[in-house]
Design a protein around this motif. Structure first.
Motif, PDB file in Angstrom:
ATOM      1  N   ASP A 185       0.943  -1.139  -0.178  1.00 46.94           N
ATOM      2  CA  ASP A 185       0.036  -0.068   0.042  1.00 46.94           C
ATOM      3  C   ASP A 185       0.885   1.212   0.006  1.00 46.94           C
ATOM      4  O   ASP A 185       1.330   1.821   0.911  1.00 46.94           O
ATOM      5  CB  ASP A 185      -0.970  -0.001   1.213  1.00 46.94           C
ATOM      6  N   GLU A 186       1.186   1.673  -1.184  1.00 46.23           N
ATOM      7  CA  GLU A 186       2.213   2.704  -1.390  1.00 46.23           C
ATOM      8  C   GLU A 186       1.895   4.031  -0.531  1.00 46.23           C
ATOM      9  O   GLU A 186       2.731   4.676   0.207  1.00 46.23           O
ATOM     10  CB  GLU A 186       2.464   3.060  -2.684  1.00 46.23           C
ATOM     11  N   ALA A 187       0.683   4.680  -0.871  1.00 44.02           N
ATOM     12  CA  ALA A 187      -0.022   5.856  -0.351  1.00 44.02           C
ATOM     13  C   ALA A 187       0.318   5.743   1.224  1.00 44.02           C
ATOM     14  O   ALA A 187       0.989   6.891   1.846  1.00 44.02           O
ATOM     15  CB  ALA A 187      -1.199   6.196  -0.710  1.00 44.02           C
ATOM     16  N   PHE A 188      -0.565   4.879   1.900  1.00 46.60           N
ATOM     17  CA  PHE A 188      -0.620   4.825   3.381  1.00 46.60           C
ATOM     18  C   PHE A 188       0.841   4.358   3.764  1.00 46.60           C
ATOM     19  O   PHE A 188       1.211   5.151   5.091  1.00 46.60           O
ATOM     20  CB  PHE A 188      -1.474   3.791   3.589  1.00 46.60           C
ATOM     21  N   THR A 189       1.779   3.755   3.420  1.00 42.90           N
ATOM     22  CA  THR A 189       2.794   3.245   3.787  1.00 42.90           C
ATOM     23  C   THR A 189       3.801   4.282   3.636  1.00 42.90           C
ATOM     24  O   THR A 189       4.699   4.406   4.651  1.00 42.90           O
ATOM     25  CB  THR A 189       3.230   1.856   3.226  1.00 42.90           C
ATOM     26  N   THR A 190       3.901   4.701   2.742  1.00 38.34           N
ATOM     27  CA  THR A 190       5.085   6.034   2.396  1.00 38.34           C
ATOM     28  C   THR A 190       4.619   7.236   3.438  1.00 38.34           C
ATOM     29  O   THR A 190       5.794   7.707   4.043  1.00 38.34           O
ATOM     30  CB  THR A 190       5.028   6.852   1.059  1.00 38.34           C
ATOM     31  N   ASP A 191       3.424   7.460   3.594  1.00 34.33           N
ATOM     32  CA  ASP A 191       2.953   8.385   4.615  1.00 34.33           C
ATOM     33  C   ASP A 191       3.556   8.134   6.088  1.00 34.33           C
ATOM     34  O   ASP A 191       4.029   8.895   6.812  1.00 34.33           O
ATOM     35  CB  ASP A 191       1.497   8.670   4.682  1.00 34.33           C
ATOM     36  N   ALA A 192       3.446   6.712   6.785  1.00 35.76           N
ATOM     37  CA  ALA A 192       3.788   6.258   7.571  1.00 35.76           C
ATOM     38  C   ALA A 192       5.218   6.444   7.669  1.00 35.76           C
ATOM     39  O   ALA A 192       5.983   6.615   8.917  1.00 35.76           O
ATOM     40  CB  ALA A 192       3.281   4.764   7.877  1.00 35.76           C
ATOM     41  N   LEU A 193       5.928   5.878   6.759  1.00 35.99           N
ATOM     42  CA  LEU A 193       7.427   5.688   7.057  1.00 35.99           C
ATOM     43  C   LEU A 193       7.939   7.415   7.106  1.00 35.99           C
ATOM     44  O   LEU A 193       8.967   7.582   7.806  1.00 35.99           O
ATOM     45  CB  LEU A 193       7.984   5.445   5.295  1.00 35.99           C
ATOM     46  N   ILE A 194       7.524   8.401   6.349  1.00 34.52           N
ATOM     47  CA  ILE A 194       8.001   9.745   6.360  1.00 34.52           C
ATOM     48  C   ILE A 194       7.770  10.265   7.960  1.00 34.52           C
ATOM     49  O   ILE A 194       8.428  11.075   8.440  1.00 34.52           O
ATOM     50  CB  ILE A 194       7.384  10.592   5.399  1.00 34.52           C
ATOM     51  N   MET A 195       6.438  10.002   8.492  1.00 31.23           N
ATOM     52  CA  MET A 195       6.095  10.207   9.642  1.00 31.23           C
ATOM     53  C   MET A 195       7.027   9.662  10.535  1.00 31.23           C
ATOM     54  O   MET A 195       7.320  10.313  11.540  1.00 31.23           O
ATOM     55  CB  MET A 195       4.526   9.883  10.047  1.00 31.23           C
ATOM     56  N   ALA A 196       7.435   8.467  10.724  1.00 35.87           N
ATOM     57  CA  ALA A 196       8.267   7.730  11.474  1.00 35.87           C
ATOM     58  C   ALA A 196       9.634   8.454  11.236  1.00 35.87           C
ATOM     59  O   ALA A 196      10.249   8.700  12.511  1.00 35.87           O
ATOM     60  CB  ALA A 196       8.350   6.408  11.279  1.00 35.87           C
TER      61      ALA A 196
END
Length: 242
Positions: A185-196
């Motif tokens: 899930d590119e959209a949700f996962t990239t957001d979570a990675l950047i937030m982390a």
């Protein structure tokens, strides 16, 4: 050596010529019948529970939660206020419509899908009014049932709550968990990675931040944050030049 021929007849097969088999049946017939009967009764009881109790309870819970869910969804767009959150949690009236509070729904309809959704909304609502311990309690109780996008959101909210309580390790762990739930899930996962990554950088954990930013760049090269150069900029601030 000659082989003795045995002729199979009705007498050979009849129980009276096989006392062991007969004794077995006499010994175990009643238990087998009782066990079979018990299973039938249990199946009947479950069917009755499902049709007469569980399904009506699910339907009633879904009806009861609708006004609170509607108000919660509205707040998610327009903003959370203490008065609205209080109505969602404890009940009241919203635009002339009676609202049953999420806390009551969880108590009266435990075990239903509606009560499970109520735990998520309760946790999110407490987070918005800065009741962080309560937010954590309910968000941890929520079962996403394999819905990874919802689970990603839940763990991000948990990260926010832990971060507000200065529980740095727990917060970073929650953000990382959100980023690891579904790498497709590119959209949700990239957001979570950047937030982390951003959180790790903000609390003085540059190695974690670099690793997370690199994961975005390597695994999701078409992501907006990569295409815009933001990831490279953040890596450059951390001393990584490409």
């Amino acid at each position: 050596m000659a082989t003795k021929k045995v002729t199979v007849t009705e007498d050979n097969l009849h129980p009276k010529t096989h006392p062991v088999r007969k004794d077995f049946w006499m010994t175990y017939s009643k238990p087998v019948i009782y066990i079979g009967g018990a299973l039938i009764l249990l199946m009947g009881a479950w069917f009755g529970y499902k049709k007469l109790v569980k399904e009506p309870k699910e339907q009633k819970a879904a009806e009861m939660i609708f006004p609170a869910e509607f108000l919660f969804d509205k707040m998610a767009v327009t903003g959370f206020t203490k008065d609205s959150v209080n109505t969602v949690l404890n009940g009241g009236v919203n635009e002339g419509v009676p609202v049953t509070g999420l806390l009551k729904i969880m108590n009266n309809y435990s075990g239903t899908a509606a009560a499970n959704r109520a735990t998520y909304m309760t946790g999110a609502s407490y987070l918005h009014i800065k009741s962080f311990d309560k937010a954590i309690k309910y968000l941890k109780e929520f079962d996403a049932n394999g819905a990874t996008q919802v689970d990603i959101k839940r763990n991000i909210l948990l990260g926010h709550a832990y971060a507000e309580l200065k529980k740095t390790d727990d917060a970073l762990s929650a953000y990382k968990k959100a980023a690891a739930l579904n790498d497709k899930d590119e959209a949700f996962t990239t957001d979570a990675l950047i937030m982390a990554a951003a959180y790790a950088e903000s609390v003085g954990k540059p190695k974690d931040a670099i690793e997370l930013y690199q994961k975005v760049k390597n695994n999701y090269p078409s992501a907006q944050a990569v295409q815009s150069g933001d990831v490279d900029k953040n890596l450059a601030k951390l001393g990584v030049l490409n």
